[in-house]
Structure formats: C-alpha cells, structure tokens
Design an enzyme around this catalytic site. Structure first.
Site, PDB file in Angstrom:
ATOM      1  N   ARG A 148       0.846  -1.219   0.000  1.00 18.14           N
ATOM      2  CA  ARG A 148       0.000   0.000   0.000  1.00 18.14           C
ATOM      3  C   ARG A 148       0.874   1.261   0.000  1.00 18.14           C
ATOM      4  O   ARG A 148       0.610   2.213   0.745  1.00 18.14           O
ATOM      5  CB  ARG A 148      -0.942   0.022   1.217  1.00 18.14           C
ATOM      6  CG  ARG A 148      -1.904  -1.112   1.303  1.00 18.14           C
ATOM      7  CD  ARG A 148      -2.894  -1.182   0.132  1.00 18.14           C
ATOM      8  NE  ARG A 148      -3.611  -2.436   0.184  1.00 18.14           N
ATOM      9  CZ  ARG A 148      -3.143  -3.559  -0.382  1.00 18.14           C
ATOM     10  NH1 ARG A 148      -2.023  -3.569  -1.092  1.00 18.14           N
ATOM     11  NH2 ARG A 148      -3.824  -4.660  -0.270  1.00 18.14           N
ATOM     12  N   SER A 175     -10.302  -0.210   4.331  1.00 18.31           N
ATOM     13  CA  SER A 175      -9.381  -0.412   5.471  1.00 18.31           C
ATOM     14  C   SER A 175      -8.767   0.928   5.859  1.00 18.31           C
ATOM     15  O   SER A 175      -8.179   1.597   5.014  1.00 18.31           O
ATOM     16  CB  SER A 175      -8.242  -1.356   5.081  1.00 18.31           C
ATOM     17  OG  SER A 175      -8.773  -2.579   4.668  1.00 18.31           O
ATOM     18  N   GLU A 193      -3.713   3.986   6.428  1.00 21.84           N
ATOM     19  CA  GLU A 193      -3.640   3.748   4.978  1.00 21.84           C
ATOM     20  C   GLU A 193      -4.309   4.896   4.219  1.00 21.84           C
ATOM     21  O   GLU A 193      -3.889   5.277   3.123  1.00 21.84           O
ATOM     22  CB  GLU A 193      -4.348   2.423   4.655  1.00 21.84           C
ATOM     23  CG  GLU A 193      -4.361   2.087   3.183  1.00 21.84           C
ATOM     24  CD  GLU A 193      -5.131   0.815   2.861  1.00 21.84           C
ATOM     25  OE1 GLU A 193      -4.942  -0.217   3.532  1.00 21.84           O
ATOM     26  OE2 GLU A 193      -5.940   0.863   1.911  1.00 21.84           O
TER      27      GLU A 193
HETATM   28  C1  FAD Z   1     -15.379   0.018   0.435  1.00 24.07           C
HETATM   29  C2  FAD Z   1     -13.937   0.219   0.068  1.00 24.07           C
HETATM   30  C3  FAD Z   1     -13.145  -0.882  -0.190  1.00 24.07           C
HETATM   31  C4  FAD Z   1     -11.802  -0.714  -0.538  1.00 24.07           C
HETATM   32  N1  FAD Z   1     -11.057  -1.829  -0.800  1.00 24.07           N
HETATM   33  C5  FAD Z   1      -9.747  -1.692  -1.164  1.00 24.07           C
HETATM   34  C6  FAD Z   1      -8.962  -2.851  -1.455  1.00 24.07           C
HETATM   35  O1  FAD Z   1      -9.433  -3.981  -1.430  1.00 24.07           O
HETATM   36  N2  FAD Z   1      -7.663  -2.657  -1.775  1.00 24.07           N
HETATM   37  C7  FAD Z   1      -7.096  -1.406  -1.854  1.00 24.07           C
HETATM   38  O2  FAD Z   1      -5.904  -1.314  -2.169  1.00 24.07           O
HETATM   39  N3  FAD Z   1      -7.830  -0.306  -1.584  1.00 24.07           N
HETATM   40  C8  FAD Z   1      -9.142  -0.407  -1.236  1.00 24.07           C
HETATM   41  N4  FAD Z   1      -9.877   0.699  -0.960  1.00 24.07           N
HETATM   42  C9  FAD Z   1      -9.241   2.029  -1.000  1.00 24.07           C
HETATM   43  C10 FAD Z   1      -9.438   2.781  -2.342  1.00 24.07           C
HETATM   44  O3  FAD Z   1     -10.476   2.211  -3.087  1.00 24.07           O
HETATM   45  C11 FAD Z   1      -8.167   2.764  -3.186  1.00 24.07           C
HETATM   46  O4  FAD Z   1      -7.099   3.349  -2.494  1.00 24.07           O
HETATM   47  C12 FAD Z   1      -8.348   3.509  -4.516  1.00 24.07           C
HETATM   48  O5  FAD Z   1      -7.222   3.314  -5.330  1.00 24.07           O
HETATM   49  C13 FAD Z   1      -8.589   5.008  -4.316  1.00 24.07           C
HETATM   50  O6  FAD Z   1      -8.977   5.533  -5.573  1.00 24.07           O
HETATM   51  P1  FAD Z   1      -9.670   6.956  -5.692  1.00 24.07           P
HETATM   52  O7  FAD Z   1      -9.750   7.269  -7.132  1.00 24.07           O
HETATM   53  O8  FAD Z   1     -10.947   6.958  -4.953  1.00 24.07           O
HETATM   54  O9  FAD Z   1      -8.595   7.879  -5.006  1.00 24.07           O
HETATM   55  P2  FAD Z   1      -8.865   9.209  -4.136  1.00 24.07           P
HETATM   56  O10 FAD Z   1      -9.435   8.827  -2.815  1.00 24.07           O
HETATM   57  O11 FAD Z   1      -9.597  10.202  -4.948  1.00 24.07           O
HETATM   58  O12 FAD Z   1      -7.365   9.705  -3.931  1.00 24.07           O
HETATM   59  C14 FAD Z   1      -6.477   8.979  -3.098  1.00 24.07           C
HETATM   60  C15 FAD Z   1      -5.094   9.661  -3.144  1.00 24.07           C
HETATM   61  O13 FAD Z   1      -4.528   9.523  -4.444  1.00 24.07           O
HETATM   62  C16 FAD Z   1      -4.291  10.801  -5.041  1.00 24.07           C
HETATM   63  N5  FAD Z   1      -4.648  10.665  -6.461  1.00 24.07           N
HETATM   64  C17 FAD Z   1      -5.801  10.178  -6.960  1.00 24.07           C
HETATM   65  N6  FAD Z   1      -5.741  10.138  -8.299  1.00 24.07           N
HETATM   66  C18 FAD Z   1      -4.533  10.607  -8.656  1.00 24.07           C
HETATM   67  C19 FAD Z   1      -3.885  10.826  -9.910  1.00 24.07           C
HETATM   68  N7  FAD Z   1      -4.476  10.560 -11.067  1.00 24.07           N
HETATM   69  N8  FAD Z   1      -2.640  11.337  -9.895  1.00 24.07           N
HETATM   70  C20 FAD Z   1      -2.013  11.643  -8.735  1.00 24.07           C
HETATM   71  N9  FAD Z   1      -2.575  11.479  -7.526  1.00 24.07           N
HETATM   72  C21 FAD Z   1      -3.825  10.955  -7.481  1.00 24.07           C
HETATM   73  C22 FAD Z   1      -5.204  11.761  -4.298  1.00 24.07           C
HETATM   74  O14 FAD Z   1      -4.722  13.102  -4.367  1.00 24.07           O
HETATM   75  C23 FAD Z   1      -5.167  11.179  -2.899  1.00 24.07           C
HETATM   76  O15 FAD Z   1      -3.992  11.561  -2.223  1.00 24.07           O
HETATM   77  C24 FAD Z   1     -11.241   0.577  -0.630  1.00 24.07           C
HETATM   78  C25 FAD Z   1     -12.057   1.696  -0.372  1.00 24.07           C
HETATM   79  C26 FAD Z   1     -13.398   1.523  -0.043  1.00 24.07           C
HETATM   80  C27 FAD Z   1     -14.255   2.723   0.184  1.00 24.07           C
END
Ligand code: FAD
Length: 338
Positions: free
Chosen positions: A164, A238, A334
C-alpha cells in the site's frame, strides 16, 4: 474548462464529509491540466487531485484547487504471444477496467474486482486484494508535473511500490498527476484462488470450470457480503495498514495472545492482521458518537451519518494509540488525511 468556487466535496468522498474547496475544476483532457498549471493565478496554490475520493479523509475545508480527474479511454496498445498491454486514462473507474479485461479474457486483475476508485489512484498506494497487487501487472505510467507541466514516464522500478505504498505517497507526494496507466495482462491465465474465501465461494457458486470471470464474480460476492457499502455508510475501506513486525516481536506476542492472526512476509517479518488487533482492543462494532469501527470489519472506520472529519480522525488516533498500548504495535494509517 470551468473553475467553480466554494464547492462542497460531499458528493466526491466516500466518507460523505461536507467540506468546501476554494476552487474546483474537472480535468477532461490534458489541455485542461496544462491550462491550470500555466495559469499564473493558480500556479502557486495547493492542488489536490481527486479520483473517486475513496481513500481520503478531509479534516478541514480545502484551501486550494481540487482537480477532479475525468481523463477517459481504454485501449490495447500492443501484444505478443503471451501478453497484452492495456493503456487506460487515469480517470476511468478501476472496476470498469477490470470488467473490460474480463470481457476480453485478459488475466491478472480479476482478484482486484470491485475495488472502488480510479485507475490513476491505483499506483498511489499499489492497490491490492485477494493475494494480488497492482505492481504484479504494472507496466508503466505517464504523469504530469503539477508545477512545470513536464510529462514524465515512470516504469515499474521508478514507482518503488511497496505494501500500500509507492513513491507517490512519499518523495513525490502531491507533485504529479498520473494521467495514463499501462498494465501487462496475460493471455494465459494463472488463476490465484488461494487467498481468503475464494475457493469456498467458487464451490458455493457451483463452479467446476474455473476461469477469470468466475473468480471475479466470487471476489465480488465476498466483497459485497463483507464490506460496508459506502453509498449506505460512509467509509474508505481499510483505515489502517496491517503492521509488519519482526519474528521476535511476533513470538513474544504469540505467548501472550495465542490466537494472534498473522502471516509471513518477505525476509524475517510477520504481518499482523490489524483488524484482529483492533477487535481485541474491543473496538469492533462499538459506536462512539457518530463514528466507530465497523461491526463486521474492525479495520473499517465508518461515519454513521453526521460525523466530521476531525471526529473520524480523533477516533482513528484513539484506536491507534490503544493498539500501541495493548500490543506495543504501531498501526500506520492507509487513508490519506487532508
Ligand atoms: C469500500 C472500500 C473498499 C476498498 N477496498 C480496497 C482494497 O481492497 N484494496 C485497496 O488497495 N484499496 C481499497 N480501498 C481504497 C481505495 O479504493 C483505493 O485506495 C483507490 O485506489 C482510491 O482511488 P480513488 O480514485 O478513490 O482515489 P482518491 O481517494 O480520490 O485519492 C487517493 C489519493 O490519491 C491521489 N490521487 C488520486 N488520483 C490521482 C492521480 N491521477 N494522480 C495523482 N494522484 C492521485 C489523491 O490526491 C489522494 O492523495 C477501498 C475503499 C473503499 C471505500
């Protein structure tokens, strides 16, 4: 490209926190991004790249500009006898990319079905689930420097992926916007069903001929039955990482807590199940005001409806401290706290 002022981010984060951003723009193409970077009024203010908002905890209003990622497009860019290289715009939903691969029988990311968020956020924390991590299929990504506008290519080694973790959460935090991600998928699936309850679910589904579609369906079924749906109850998955400890520390804990859940990682380290630690401090399912650790997933911090970001963060800190006091183990958050 329109820049709006004083926009609520409530619809854009899965904790449903009602915070404001000073400015908000949707990035539809690379020209939009370059316009923001070269605008003298915007160049010096803080920028937050927003994907699906599923890994963010806002503890305050955001004083800067939020750039909502809408960069789309999925295409096959090359292939050989064994592999196919798929390039995706970073604003595509991760699960849409997974479904595209499954439709085309490209293997490698089926175990990561239904992870919320965008493709561009996947490398930020090297997403993973059910025994597979992004780094295993990662080929390269393109990112734009948020100050200079320079486009840079990052190969696997450049990203310094860890559990992560990546360079984008450390040295290069908030420096780049990832705009394209290329994955190397396999034409000859090697199925990974060893993790979690996948085999049990496949049996329950009556699957005899295993394939990537069946595995994806099994993973979706398990996730839907186990994880709280952010549409119904605010959460970001998580909240903490599973902490790694030395084998000596593990052995000493095991003497006091014979039921301790852990598994071996690289070298001599043991990864402890953070959910188990939290549960054994009594936090699982316990509601404190508007917040708590979920009743069936102790690792998931939830907003029962009207919590503020501060309240959620304070609760996370309390749980973190309590685990440290009871087990002498530091749990790292995380989720990205803003
Ligand atoms: C119900 C649930 C289940 C989940 N299960 C998992 C799992 O099984 N495994 C796992 O690894 N994660 C899991 N996650 C966490 C999450 O889904 C991941 O971390 C996902 O990759 C976040 O994507 P996002 O587009 O929503 O990012 P955001 O929340 O919008 O951004 C997260 C971070 O990344 C940065 N960011 C986003 N996009 C970019 C970009 N294009 N360029 C540069 N920086 C960027 C943002 O500025 C921020 O700092 C889960 C979350 C939820 C709500």
């Amino acid at each position: 490209m329109e820049t709006r002022k004083k926009i609520s981010l409530k619809p854009f984060n899965t904790f449903h926190l009602d915070v404001l951003t000073d400015l908000f723009s949707e990035i539809q193409n690379l020209e939009d991004l370059q316009k923001v970077i070269s605008d003298p009024e915007l160049s010096s203010i803080p920028k937050l790249i927003l994907g699906g908002g599923s890994n963010l905890l806002f503890t305050n209003d955001f004083h800067g500009i939020v750039l909502k990622n809408n960069l789309k497009g999925i295409q096959k860019i090359k292939e050989d006898d064994d592999s196919v290289f798929i390039q995706s715009g970073s604003g595509e939903a991760w699960n849409d990319l997974v479904m595209y691969c499954i439709e085309n029988n490209y293997a490698g990311i089926e175990n990561m079905s239904l992870i919320p968020g965008t493709v561009g956020a996947a490398p930020i924390q090297n997403i993973g689930a059910y025994g597979v991590e992004l780094k295993e299929v990662f080929e390269e990504l393109e990112a734009v420097h948020l100050k200079t506008g320079e486009v840079k290519l990052f190969r696997l080694a450049d990203c310094r992926f860890g559990y992560r973790d990546s360079i984008f959460k450390n040295e290069l935090k908030n420096e780049f916007m990832i705009v394209k991600v290329t994955l190397r998928l396999s034409k000859h699936p090697v199925l990974n069903t060893s993790y979690g309850a996948i085999e049990t679910e496949l049996k329950a589904m009556g699957v005899t001929d295993k394939n990537i579609r069946a595995i994806s369906k099994a993973v979706c079924n398990i996730r839907l039955s186990k994880l709280p749906n952010p549409d119904q109850i605010g959460n970001a998955g998580s909240f903490f990482k599973n902490p790694e400890v030395s084998s000596e520390k593990y052995e000493s804990l095991k003497k006091d807590f014979p039921e301790l859940v852990a598994h071996k990682t690289q070298g001599d380290k043991m990864k402890l199940a953070a959910g188990w630690l939290i549960e054994h401090c009594g936090w699982k399912g316990k509601q404190v005001g508007n917040v708590g650790m979920h009743k069936s997933q102790a690792l998931v911090l939830v907003n029962y409806g009207h919590a503020t970001g501060d309240e959620l963060f304070a609760h996370a800190k309390t749980v973190q401290l309590n685990v440290k006091e009871k087990f002498g183990v530091e749990m790292e958050m995380e989720v990205n706290v803003i």
